[in-house]
Every structure is written in structure tokens, then in C-alpha cells.
Write a protein that holds these residues in place. Structure first.
Motif, mmCIF file in Angstrom:
data_model
loop_
_atom_site.group_PDB
_atom_site.id
_atom_site.type_symbol
_atom_site.label_atom_id
_atom_site.label_comp_id
_atom_site.label_asym_id
_atom_site.label_seq_id
_atom_site.Cartn_x
_atom_site.Cartn_y
_atom_site.Cartn_z
ATOM 1 N N GLN A 221 42.700 49.902 -24.593
ATOM 2 C CA GLN A 221 41.319 49.978 -24.147
ATOM 3 C C GLN A 221 40.835 51.422 -24.101
ATOM 4 N N LYS A 222 41.730 52.325 -23.737
ATOM 5 C CA LYS A 222 41.357 53.740 -23.701
ATOM 6 C C LYS A 222 40.963 54.223 -25.085
ATOM 7 N N LEU A 223 41.722 53.815 -26.099
ATOM 8 C CA LEU A 223 41.383 54.207 -27.460
ATOM 9 C C LEU A 223 40.063 53.575 -27.904
ATOM 10 N N ILE A 224 39.868 52.315 -27.513
ATOM 11 C CA ILE A 224 38.598 51.654 -27.846
ATOM 12 C C ILE A 224 37.433 52.405 -27.219
ATOM 13 N N ASP A 225 37.590 52.800 -25.943
ATOM 14 C CA ASP A 225 36.539 53.543 -25.254
ATOM 15 C C ASP A 225 36.276 54.893 -25.910
ATOM 16 N N MET A 226 37.277 55.433 -26.601
ATOM 17 C CA MET A 226 37.105 56.729 -27.287
ATOM 18 C C MET A 226 36.569 56.548 -28.710
ATOM 19 N N GLY A 227 36.325 55.298 -29.089
ATOM 20 C CA GLY A 227 35.719 55.048 -30.394
ATOM 21 C C GLY A 227 36.688 54.719 -31.518
ATOM 22 N N VAL A 228 37.949 54.476 -31.205
ATOM 23 C CA VAL A 228 38.912 54.126 -32.233
ATOM 24 C C VAL A 228 38.734 52.652 -32.617
ATOM 25 N N GLU A 229 38.724 52.363 -33.926
ATOM 26 C CA GLU A 229 38.563 50.999 -34.402
ATOM 27 C C GLU A 229 39.817 50.540 -35.155
ATOM 28 N N TRP A 230 40.173 49.279 -34.985
ATOM 29 C CA TRP A 230 41.263 48.687 -35.753
ATOM 30 C C TRP A 230 40.663 47.945 -36.950
ATOM 31 N N ARG A 231 41.181 48.190 -38.158
ATOM 32 C CA ARG A 231 40.687 47.518 -39.352
ATOM 33 C C ARG A 231 41.873 46.971 -40.156
ATOM 34 N N ASP A 232 41.683 45.796 -40.738
ATOM 35 C CA ASP A 232 42.692 45.208 -41.620
ATOM 36 C C ASP A 232 42.357 45.566 -43.068
#
Length: 232
Positions: A221-232
């Protein structure tokens, strides 16, 4: 007594206070990395102080030495005031690469029950020191010799890499480096270290079972809050 010598006088302080033996032993067993984190990331004497041996974890009470560069007379003076379980901690008034300590001094310290040496200068005879089982953490290894001509002090406050070490502080040393714990905080530091060890054991079990640290520590969640996105 641990105050700075008045008016620049040189002193050898014979009597110092030491932490409880059980606290010292427990901190040594916990290891420098654990204790360092547990007490708020304080007391680390820096990456320059490296062990000449591997696989050794010790802790002891600091007997401090302030010496002149390239002069080891005050190390000889310090031997007399050492007690079993002490760690000799030596620094100089200016940078020094001299081999200020060798196997003969180690023999004297081992006879007094000293558990190791932290040397913010250089040591020599390292093969002999390892064979003797005398443990050393040092800034330099050097065959360059020394003299015995300049006064210094024993059991006064000294500084290494911005850390002030008082006589009787607990010195922890292992393959990861050297750490100083204030004598008055030794019991508290051991409690905090034991609590951290227990937390780490629980975390190790979860990680070994396949749980991701990314989720266990709430990092996703911390990474998500920093704008990191997961992509396949």
C-alpha cells in the motif's frame, strides 16, 4: 571517574563503573545489527573498523585510551587497569596508520582477561593475533612500527566517528562492526534487543511459510500511495 582531564593534563584513571555482566553478555549475544536497530540506530562506530577475524561475537566494558599518533605507550599504561571482560578501545589525537598493537601487547591483555581490542588506528601481527584467539577490530593493518614517547590518557571520554565513548560503556563487536552502548542504558538496551529478536523470529516463521514482506510489512500500500503501478 570519567571526566575530561582538566587543563589538558594527561591522566590514567584506575577505577571505572561497569555495566552488569549479564547485560553485557546478552548484548554480545544479540549482535551489533540487532542492538543498533533496537536502541534507535545509535552508537555505530563506522564501517572503517573491521574485524581481522571472522565468526566472532563479543561484548565488554570499554577501557578507553587516547594516544598520540604512532605512539603506543598509553596502551601499555592501560593494561594495568584492565579487568576480566573489558574491551580496550584506542584512538589517537590525529589520524594514524601505524601498527600500534601486536601479539606482545595482546599477551598482556589476555593475562588480564580482556576480551578484545577496538583500534582506531592500525595493528600488526594479525596472523599471530588470530592464532592466539585475541579478537581485534581495527581501521588499518600495518607493519609500520611505533615509538613510546608521548603522553596521553586512559579512561577518559574519547570519540570515534562522531560517537562519544565513556569508560565503562558496553562495546559490542562482531562481523558487522562495532557498537557502543552507554553503560547506563545497558539493561534497557538488552530488553529492547530481546524484544526485537522475538519479533524477528516471528517474522522469520511467516516469511519461511511463504508470506511476502511486501504484504507483511504493509509495503504494498505504501508503494501504491507513492504512485507505483503493477502491470502484467
Amino acid at each position: 571517574m570519567s571526566s575530561e582531564p582538566a587543563h589538558g593534563r594527561h591522566v590514567v584513571v584506575r577505577t571505572i563503573k561497569r555495566a552488569e555482566a549479564a547485560d553485557i553478555a546478552g548484548l554480545g549475544d544479540a549482535g551489533t545489527a540487532t542492538v543498533h536497530e533496537a536502541i534507535g540506530r545509535r552508537g555505530y562506530l563506522g564501517p572503517e573498523l573491521r574485524p581481522i577475524q571472522q565468526g566472532v561475537k563479543v561484548a565488554g566494558s570499554a577501557v578507553t585510551v587516547r594516544s598520540h599518533p604512532g605512539d603506543n605507550i598509553m596502551i601499555h599504561a592501560a593494561v594495568e587497569v584492565c579487568q576480566p571482560g573489558d574491551m580496550l578501545v584506542v584512538t589517537s589525537t590525529a589520524p594514524s596508520t601505524h601498527g600500534m598493537f601486536g601479539d606482545l601487547l595482546a599477551s598482556s591483555l589476555m593475562a588480564r582477561g580482556v576480551v578484545g581490542l577496538v583500534m582506531n588506528a592500525g595493528v600488526r601481527d594479525t596472523t599471530d593475533l588470530r592464532a592466539m584467539g585475541f579478537w581485534v577490530w581495527t581501521r588499518h593493518v600495518s607493519c609500520e612500527g611505533t615509538v613510546k614517547a608521548s603522553p596521553g590518557s586512559v579512561n577518559v571520554p574519547i570519540g570515534i566517528n562522531g560517537v562519544i565513548i565513556e569508560p565503562g560503556d558496553v562495546i559490542c563487536a562482531d562481523d558487522d562492526g562495532v557498537l557502543a552502548v552507554p553503560r547506563a542504558e545497558a539493561g534497557w538496551a538488552l530488553e529492547k534487543s530481546n524484544a526485537r529478536l522475538a519479533d524477528e523470529e516471528a517474522a522469520r516463521a511467516r516469511l519461511s511459510a511463504g508470506e511476502l514482506g511486501l504484504d507483511m510489512y504493509g509495503l504494498r500500500q505504501k508503494l501504491i500511495d507513492m504512485g507505483v503501478e503493477w502491470r502484467d
